[in-house]
Design an enzyme around this catalytic site. Structure first.
Site, mmCIF file in Angstrom:
data_model
loop_
_atom_site.group_PDB
_atom_site.id
_atom_site.type_symbol
_atom_site.label_atom_id
_atom_site.label_comp_id
_atom_site.label_asym_id
_atom_site.label_seq_id
_atom_site.Cartn_x
_atom_site.Cartn_y
_atom_site.Cartn_z
ATOM 1 N N GLU A 185 0.822 -1.225 0.000
ATOM 2 C CA GLU A 185 0.000 0.000 0.000
ATOM 3 C C GLU A 185 0.845 1.259 0.000
ATOM 4 O O GLU A 185 0.399 2.309 -0.436
ATOM 5 C CB GLU A 185 -0.916 -0.011 1.227
ATOM 6 C CG GLU A 185 -2.014 1.030 1.189
ATOM 7 C CD GLU A 185 -3.083 0.792 2.254
ATOM 8 O OE1 GLU A 185 -3.527 1.769 2.861
ATOM 9 O OE2 GLU A 185 -3.462 -0.384 2.465
ATOM 10 N N ASP A 200 -2.398 -3.099 3.438
ATOM 11 C CA ASP A 200 -2.660 -3.138 4.873
ATOM 12 C C ASP A 200 -3.713 -4.177 5.221
ATOM 13 O O ASP A 200 -4.643 -4.441 4.460
ATOM 14 C CB ASP A 200 -3.124 -1.764 5.364
ATOM 15 C CG ASP A 200 -2.007 -0.725 5.229
ATOM 16 O OD1 ASP A 200 -0.843 -1.124 5.074
ATOM 17 O OD2 ASP A 200 -2.313 0.472 5.277
ATOM 18 N N TYR A 249 3.962 4.962 10.840
ATOM 19 C CA TYR A 249 2.806 5.363 10.039
ATOM 20 C C TYR A 249 1.753 6.039 10.919
ATOM 21 O O TYR A 249 1.294 5.454 11.907
ATOM 22 C CB TYR A 249 2.221 4.132 9.358
ATOM 23 C CG TYR A 249 1.097 4.432 8.404
ATOM 24 C CD1 TYR A 249 1.335 5.122 7.214
ATOM 25 C CD2 TYR A 249 -0.208 4.021 8.681
ATOM 26 C CE1 TYR A 249 0.306 5.394 6.328
ATOM 27 C CE2 TYR A 249 -1.241 4.275 7.799
ATOM 28 C CZ TYR A 249 -0.975 4.968 6.627
ATOM 29 O OH TYR A 249 -1.991 5.232 5.754
#
Length: 915
Positions: free
Chosen positions: A12, A108, A338
């Site tokens: 991703e 993800d 992230y």
């Protein structure tokens, strides 16, 4: 090597592709992918494709027409997002390679990750098999183990169906509801669309409800009492309270308006009685206290929503600014993990990673070195509250990567990095220990309370700091027997007069919390359970939702507060009246999410769900298309007698509160009354309670209003104006504005014999705008006199039974155009000379200090259009610098470019509809 011997792995994000390549080993980095003997690894950048707009499905949808609704596509089609075609083509070229045997979904581990991969897989137009890599931890060992236990992609078909249904249902609701509501609510005086969306409209409803609670509040005066007392060692103060007071059992909506509290005195008689009793027993004062040790546990790690809330509370930063800074720290600086995560936990195999990160920081002299060394000495504390695979979703909590900054951080980046680092270290430290003291002083029957807290052991507060200046010390009342009742000396008592305050407007921190925990207010237990942990929106989209509400003029941001505008309040109100208020309730998200989770488990079919969405959308469109404005307000009680005609009653409508004797016909009737109070004045929504108060009291207030630009606030009293509805006045009723009509509010008037449009015009300068009416009455055409009627060449016909009495002929008029320019335009105060030049020459000189909605400066001239409106003509940099003041282009712009602008605007409006 076999012809088809490799798998194409699609992640991703680019960073994940790098982590996979590093963990598996043996890869060579190419320009846009990694390659080894077993794999190609490439990446998306979030969603690379998006659903087609309605006008791309069928050109007829370019025009927003009610008869074309609902739009229910037989097939939902996708297109590359702007700027992503090259990336998609590169992935497709890899997928088509002869040596690629299949594709691996390494996006993800969640619903959106599944959708991102399936969109790309369909775009590649390959029938090659697929596998699913499901990772919740990104340690090298977890990655290698994940590749060993991959499943067939088909085993996640239910998850893929749920992902597509979520996207398509949002499209259906957003596109159809936005178009239907816009067509019914938009007037000539309003700009833009009335955007409706599954997430944004319930969010707006939360803000609008709090704004109405704030506006409806009327201050109530009350007293408090503060006593001053002394012992042999110190003086202290205490606040009077009623020990018998009991808080009523009210729900949250009613409790927010409840003003009674144990320390408030609303009656002068009660205050006098308390003071009388106090004076009678002031020499018999005694005090006792309780000291308790209180443990404040170390905080959890940040997910994105919690980080945004904390940054708003501590630093005054918006959710959008916080996300942008965190994203830069992740992508550019590589200092944070992230950020778009909804988890506050770490995988259970991350203990060693965390230890290494803290070890890295402990070796570098910073303000946190001492805390890092303390943690290294004690070991990681609170591990059970931090490491838990059960609560790790697509991503884990936001923590420092352990990489040290290679350049000095500043601004938002430095503030957010510092906040995350402090939170990260605090989570592994000892609890903070407070000594909390409550001292009760009794004087006769009156009680006074003193509360303080003293930080005994800072623990995690040593690195994270205190929230407020709440730490204070209070010497012991009795050193030998701390809990004994002790005589004290009364020094004085001070009555203080106060007034109740309105419920505070929502801050972004509070709104984010409500969005996250909105399931708590839902009665349906199953739906509430679904939303308990998720709420509405996602951590990645909530900031964007708030910013969209501001851009669409539903909400204003003032400091930390969010204020629903009149437009936003009216939208929520009318949706509840049509009634399609399900669009503004969090239950809609809960019901959709409930069905999607059933679909993920194979308990609900995709086709069944989409048919329900088609039916729901059709119902929304039909109710919106067929409602009558008068009907949706007919059950509301009237607000009072009309102050103008004295015969009619004032009732509520969509745009204002008007007399029921108003006639909506072109022919004026004898009993017609045009009295109306508009629902907005100086950026304030005028609610029913205010109107009732003004109609009853004639002079009401004070009420909070802003200036014409909405940047500062002040209080005003209101009174009735026969034509303007309500106006500002002094406390004694002396008007601050004209009581009469619009044309009499003119501050200055000037006649222009000819303008750029080859027509005469009258300039009117009002309080807020410059206006010009082109096409004055032709004075050469005199009204026909009744004295000359018998000399007319065309006498009445004999067939007419009775000749009607002659009326003076109305003066003939030429066709009129109205031009209007705000006196403050895009942050710039326009002058009368600017407006005159605009009318006479067709253009203003270049103006350099306009500001866009986002506060960015721009330069432009205003050009007068043939219909009387104006348009911006943006000025070149040479003109901005004064080197070239000519704004007219040398060549006429091509029509195609104008069309392109229109298409772009239409596209943007359509995109706004879906969230």
């Amino acid at each position: 090597m076999d012809k088809a011997s490799k798998w194409l792995v699609i992640t991703e994000k680019p960073s994940v592709a790098g982590d996979l390549a590093k963990a598996l080993g043996g890869f060579e980095k190419k320009s846009d992918h990694y390659e080894s003997q077993q794999y190609y690894i490439t990446w998306a950048v979030g969603h690379l494709l998006e659903l087609l707009e309605p006008e791309e499905l069928d050109p007829k949808y370019k025009r927003w027409l009610l008869q074309d609704l609902p739009i229910l596509p037989n097939e939902f089609q996708y297109k590359p997002k702007k700027g992503q075609t090259e990336r998609l083509q590169h992935i497709k070229s890899l997928a088509k390679k002869n040596d690629v045997m299949g594709l691996i979904n390494a996006c993800d581990a969640g619903r959106e990750g599944e959708l991102i991969f399936r969109e790309i897989y369909d775009f590649c137009e390959q029938n090659k098999p697929s596998k699913r890599l499901w990772l919740q931890s990104m340690t090298p060992e977890a990655i290698r183990n994940g590749f060993k236990v991959m499943k067939r992609g088909s085993e996640y078909d239910n998850l893929g169906d749920a992902a597509r249904c979520r996207a398509e249902s949002d499209w259906l609701i957003g596109m159809n509801a936005t178009r239907a509501v816009t067509k019914r609510l938009k007037s000539r005086n309003t700009k833009g669309v009335w955007s409706v969306g599954r997430v944004q409209t319930p969010t707006l409803a939360l803000i609008a409800k709090r704004e109405l609670d704030h506006l409806k509040h009327r201050p109530q005066p009350y007293f408090t009492l503060e006593g001053r007392f002394s012992t042999v060692t110190h003086e202290y103060s205490g606040a009077w309270f009623d020990p018998n007071f009991k808080k009523p059992n009210l729900d949250e909506d009613d409790l927010i308006h409840y003003v009674e509290k144990e320390d408030r005195i609303f009656s002068q008689d009660k205050l006098d009685d308390i003071l009388k009793d106090f004076e009678k027993h002031r020499k018999q004062a005694t005090a006792s206290e309780v000291r308790k040790e209180s443990k404040e546990i170390a905080p959890q790690l940040f997910d994105l929503t919690l980080l945004q809330r904390e940054a708003n509370r501590k630093l005054g930063m918006s959710a959008s600014r916080t996300l942008q800074a965190a994203q830069r720290l992740y992508e550019k600086h590589k200092l944070l993990t992230y950020p778009r995560t909804d988890s506050r936990y770490l995988p259970e195999d991350y203990v060693e990673n965390v230890t290494n990160v803290i070890k890295e920081f402990s070796a570098v002299p910073t303000e946190f070195t001492k805390a890092c060394k303390t943690i290294m000495k004690t070991g990681l504390l609170n591990k059970d509250r931090i490491f838990n695979n059960k609560f790790v979703s697509d991503h884990f909590a936001i923590i420092p990567t352990g990489q040290l900054p290679t350049e000095k951080l500043d601004g938002d980046d430095a503030r957010i990095y510092n906040l995350v680092l402090k939170r990260f270290l605090a989570a592994f430290m000892t609890h903070a220990i407070w000594a909390k003291v409550e001292r009760i002083t009794k004087v006769g029957e009156q009680h006074f309370r003193t509360r303080v807290q003293d930080l005994q052991e800072p623990g995690w507060r040593e690195v994270y700091g205190l929230d407020t200046e709440e730490e204070s010390k209070l010497p012991k009342l009795n050193e030998k027997n701390p809990e004994a009742v002790t005589p004290v000396q009364t020094e004085e008592i001070s009555p203080l007069q106060n007034a109740t305050k309105p419920p505070a407007r929502l801050t972004e921190a509070k709104l984010l919390s409500l969005m996250e925990h909105c399931g708590k207010s839902i009665a349906d237990e199953e739906i509430a359970e679904v939303l308990k942990d998720k709420g509405i929106g996602t951590p990645a989209t909530r900031a964007e939702v708030i910013e969209n509400l501001i851009v669409k003029e539903y909400v204003n941001r003032t400091g930390k507060s969010l204020r629903a505008t009149s437009k936003g309040i009216r939208l929520v109100d009318v949706l509840s009246r049509i009634p399609i208020d399900m669009l503004s309730k969090v239950e809609l998200t809960g019901e959709i999410e409930y069905d999607l989770r059933k679909m993920e488990k194979g308990l609900k079919k995709r086709s069944e769900f989409m048919q329900e969405m088609f039916d729901f959308t059709s119902s929304v469109v039909e109710k919106t298309r067929t409602f009558e404005y008068d009907a949706i307000y007919k059950n509301d009680p009237t607000l009072g007698r009309c102050p103008v005609c004295k015969n009619g009653k004032v009732f509520e409508g969509f745009w204002g509160y008007k007399c029921n004797l108003a006639v909506n016909t072109k022919e004026k009737e004898e009993n017609e009354c045009n009295f109306i109070i508009w629902k907005e004045k100086n950026h304030r929504y005028i609610d029913r309670s205010l109107v009732e108060e003004v109609l009853t009291s004639k002079i009401a207030g004070p009420f909070e209003f802003s200036n014409s630009t909405g940047t500062s606030f002040h209080e005003e009293y209101l009174t009735i104006s026969p034509v303007k509805g309500i106006i500002f006045c002094e406390q004694d009723g002396t008007p601050k504005e004209s009581l009469t009509g619009y044309d009499i509010v003119v501050l200055h008037e000037e006649y222009l014999p000819e303008t750029f449009l080859k027509k005469p015009g009258t300039i009117k300068v009002t309080e807020t705008a410059y206006m010009c009416e082109f096409g004055a009455v032709d004075q050469t055409l005199k009204p026909e006199s009744t004295d000359n009627a018998q000399e007319s060449d065309n006498p009445p016909k004999k067939t007419r039974k009775k000749a009607a009495p002659k009326k003076p002929a109305k003066p003939k008029k030429v066709k009129k155009l109205i031009s209007r320019m705000p006196r403050i335009l895009c942050g710039k105060e326009m002058t009368l000379d600017d407006y005159k030049s605009f009318l006479i020459t067709g253009s203003t000189p270049p103006i350099v200090d306009f500001k866009s909605k986002k506060g960015r400066p721009f330069a432009a001239a205003l050009h007068l259009k043939e219909n009387g409106n104006f348009e911006f003509k943006f000025v070149s940099r040479k003109a901005l610098l004064g080197e070239d003041t000519s704004t007219a282009p040398k060549k006429a712009p091509k029509k195609a470019s104008n069309k392109a602008k229109v298409v772009k605007k239409t596209k943007k409006s359509a995109e706004e509809a879906t969230e």
